[in-house]
Design an enzyme around this catalytic site. Structure first.
Site, short mmCIF file in Angstrom:
data_model
loop_
_atom_site.label_atom_id
_atom_site.label_comp_id
_atom_site.label_asym_id
_atom_site.label_seq_id
_atom_site.Cartn_x
_atom_site.Cartn_y
_atom_site.Cartn_z
N GLY A 1 -26.21 -58.02 145.26
CA GLY A 1 -25.34 -57.18 144.43
C GLY A 1 -25.66 -55.71 144.71
CE LYS B 1 -27.61 -67.99 142.08
NZ LYS B 1 -28.25 -68.56 140.90
CD1 TRP C 1 -17.36 -61.39 139.94
CD2 TRP C 1 -16.50 -62.18 138.03
NE1 TRP C 1 -17.02 -62.70 140.15
CE2 TRP C 1 -16.49 -63.21 138.99
CE3 TRP C 1 -16.02 -62.44 136.76
CZ2 TRP C 1 -16.00 -64.47 138.72
CZ3 TRP C 1 -15.53 -63.70 136.48
CH2 TRP C 1 -15.52 -64.71 137.45
CB ALA C 2 -18.74 -54.18 137.70
CD GLU D 1 -16.69 -48.41 130.26
OE1 GLU D 1 -17.92 -48.55 130.20
OE2 GLU D 1 -16.00 -48.87 131.18
CG HIS E 1 -17.80 -57.11 127.10
ND1 HIS E 1 -16.59 -56.86 126.48
CD2 HIS E 1 -17.97 -56.11 127.99
CE1 HIS E 1 -16.06 -55.76 127.01
NE2 HIS E 1 -16.88 -55.28 127.92
NE ARG F 1 -20.00 -53.14 126.41
CZ ARG F 1 -20.17 -53.14 127.69
NH1 ARG F 1 -21.13 -53.87 128.21
NH2 ARG F 1 -19.39 -52.44 128.45
CG HIS G 1 -21.07 -58.27 129.44
ND1 HIS G 1 -20.12 -58.60 130.38
CD2 HIS G 1 -21.31 -56.94 129.60
CE1 HIS G 1 -19.79 -57.51 131.07
NE2 HIS G 1 -20.52 -56.50 130.62
NE ARG H 1 -25.26 -53.19 130.25
CZ ARG H 1 -24.01 -53.12 130.73
NH1 ARG H 1 -23.61 -52.09 131.44
NH2 ARG H 1 -23.15 -54.09 130.51
CG LEU I 1 -22.11 -51.12 137.94
CD1 LEU I 1 -20.63 -50.77 138.12
CD2 LEU I 1 -22.50 -52.22 138.94
#
Ligand code: FAD
Ligand code: SIN
Length: 533
Positions: free
Chosen positions: A12, A33, A43-44, A116, A239, A285, A346, A381, A387
């Protein structure tokens, strides 16, 4: 035994960013893997948080991060990561990441910044609602151009090899990893003095999650078995807005949708967030997820709704093409209808405890990205800080290693031959149903007993059941030939137990850990939960 200067487990943003830098220092094996692009990173959606606008400041980003972290962030680490951010963003752009820009009245362009939850400013760089896919694409393209990097796809790391496991050792250290080649079923021995875990999170430990199938907590489980310290595993982030639809269980509806003004409403069209927090839909969140959970429990509803129909349809289609198309494919036109949503597991805020350069408590073992617990996130978080943390820590980790004496100079172990993996009398798994049953059981019990709202009794029940499952899985593990499914099941059980044990130790409510038995925060417990085998 194959030797590399660096072994990086995971492909990643954390693993690839590290590998690109380490490639300048020596040979690098990336062990991953599944196919190389399969990662949470890909997927972010929302984007990556960093201070890039004159209207923003490091102080504000630090303040927002500390506030979301509910007293448990390491402020020095927060400052370092936030201030390192802009340099890493420039680097991502140099690697070819195309973040969205907006046109100014004079015809020039600047980065288009989104908002956000928990952020006091617009500071999220994004590539529409496919930011992670764009970052993964650009980093993988750069890896193709790095001659000293070998990528082992469909190879799953089984366990870390440590000096202590080979015999008595006064100071333990990591010497490499055993790696299963899925295609042949053979286990290879990879040797290195620098092993970097970049294995991501553990969303799959819960029945409902936004995470893809790779997120089985392998890094934390391997580090735990190797004796490294594991911190803050009770803080699992849920999430607030995962799409509620039978055919799309893991699809995220980005927080950036709320950043563009979307409202949460109940089945009768009534807003409810104002009852829970003055910041309403843009509260951190933990608050929004708990509010939705409370509303669903109160009304007996199976979901709530996210409504962005106030925005022009063209804006919604352009800004959120992935969400728009995916929902449309399922019969929901988000430009005209509210989106049914539920909270889902999440992000893992805890993990392998590291210093500010990614070094774990086990010499030679490093952890970066979601697998690590650096102190940035504390008890919750802040959106889009993941990221950011991954690329900042990849850089800091490599820079710190580059500044140390070369491994050969501090190692008397250079000629040590590591034992090959032996399967003994192991036979092929004949009853796959046992693996799938245990897998389902863990995920369901974690969802029911260790979810958004916890109690001591539910946690104790989960702990007892997990001990039995761990015993059963251990018998399986030693009796049968290794497969990816079996390894992931074993790791899921270990990580589930670490989450429950950490949650049982925290007799208060803080950030993402909310328990009805201790509903208030206790200032005397404002410390990390650290577990060691
Ligand atoms: P990952 O990207 O998960 O990569 C882990 C890698 O390790 C994978 O290649 C995997 O195959 C490999 N691996 C795992 N175990 C093994 C093993 N045993 N052997 C070999 N390989 C192994 N964060 C943000 O900051 N902004 C966002 O907008 C955002 N949106 C998100 C949306 C979704 C749907 C999800 C799921 C997460 C989102 N996050 C976001 C969180 C963020 O994407 C992740 O925390 C981050 O990408 C983690 O990066 P990583 O490199 O640490 O791990
Ligand atoms: C999102 O787009 O809502 C995810 C952002 C994050 O997890 O940081």
């Amino acid at each position: 035994m194959t030797r590399f200067d660096f072994i990086v487990i995971g492909s990643g943003i954390a693993g690839l960013s590290f590998a690109l830098k380490a490639a300048e220092l020596g040979s690098v094996a990336i062990v991953t893997k599944r196919a190389r692009a399969e990662s949470n990173t890909a997927w972010a959606q929302g984007g990556i948080a960093s201070v890039t606008s004159a209207e923003d400041s490091f102080e504000l980003h630090v303040k927002d991060t500390l506030e979301a972290g509910a007293g448990l962030c390491d402020e020095a680490v927060v400052r370092r990561i936030v201030t390192d951010g802009p340099a890493r963003i420039r680097e991502l752009i140099e690697f070819g990441v195309a973040f969205d820009e907006r046109e100014l009245p004079d015809g020039s362009h600047e980065l288009d910044l989104a908002r956000e939850g928990g952020h006091s400013k617009r500071r999220i760089l994004h590539a529409r609602d496919l930011t992670g896919r764009e970052i993964e694409r650009a980093l993988l393209a750069a890896i193709e151009r790095a001659p000293t990097v070998t990528v082992f796809e469909n190879h799953i790391a089984v366990d870390l090899i440590t000096l202590g496991k080979l015999g008595p050792a006064s100071t333990d250290r990591c010497l490499g990893a055993y790696v299963l080649d899925e295609a042949t079923g053979e286990v290879a021995t990879l040797r290195s003095d620098r092993v970097v875990l970049a294995t991501g999170g553990c969303g799959k430990v819960y029945l409902y999650t936004t995470n893809p199938s790779i997120a089985t907590g392998d890094g934390v489980a391997m580090a735990w078995r190797a004796g490294a310290r594991i911190a803050n595993m009770e803080f699992i982030q849920f999430h607030p807005t995962c799409l509620f639809h039978p055919q799309a269980r893991s699809f995220l509806i980005s927080e950036a949708v709320r950043g563009e003004g979307a409202r949460l409403i109940d089945g009768k069209g009534r807003t409810f967030m104002e009852k829970y927090d003055a910041r309403k839909e843009l509260a951190p969140r933990d608050i929004v997820a708990r509010a939705i959970d409370a509303e669903m429990k109160r009304t007996g509803a199976r979901c709530v709704y996210l409504d962005i129909t106030h925005q022009p349809a063209e804006f919604v289609r352009e800004r959120f093409p992935n969400i728009h198309e995916t929902c449309l494919g399922l019969g929901i036109d988000i430009t005209r209808q509210p989106i049914p949503v539920v909270p889902a597991a999440h992000y893992q805020c805890g993990g392998v405890q590291t210093d500010e350069n990614g070094a774990s408590s086990l010499r030679g073992l490093y952890a970066i990205g979601e697998v690590a617990c650096t102190g940035l996130h504390g008890a919750n978080r802040l959106a889009s800080n993941s990221l950011l943390e991954a690329c900042v820590l990849a850089h800091r980790c490599c820079a710190a290693i580059a500044g140390q004496p070369p491994p050969a100079a501090d190692s008397a172990l250079d000629d040590l031959a590591l034992p090959a993996w032996t399967s003994g009398d192991a036979v092929a798994v004949d009853e796959l149903v046992v693996i799938y049953h245990n897998w389902d059981e863990i995920r369901r019990l974690m969802w029911d007993y260790v979810g958004i709202v916890r109690t001591d009794k539910r946690l104790q029940r989960a702990a007892a059941r997990l001990r039995n499952l761990e015993r059963e899985i251990a018998e399986f593990y030693w009796g049968y030939k290794l497969t990816t499914d079996l390894l992931e099941l074993r790791n899921l059980a270990t990580v589930a137990a670490l989450i429950v044990d950490s949650a049982l130790l925290r007799k208060e409510s803080r950030g993402l850990h909310y328990t009805l038995d201790h509903p208030e925060a206790d200032p005397s417990l404002c410390l990390a939960t650290v577990l060691r085998r």
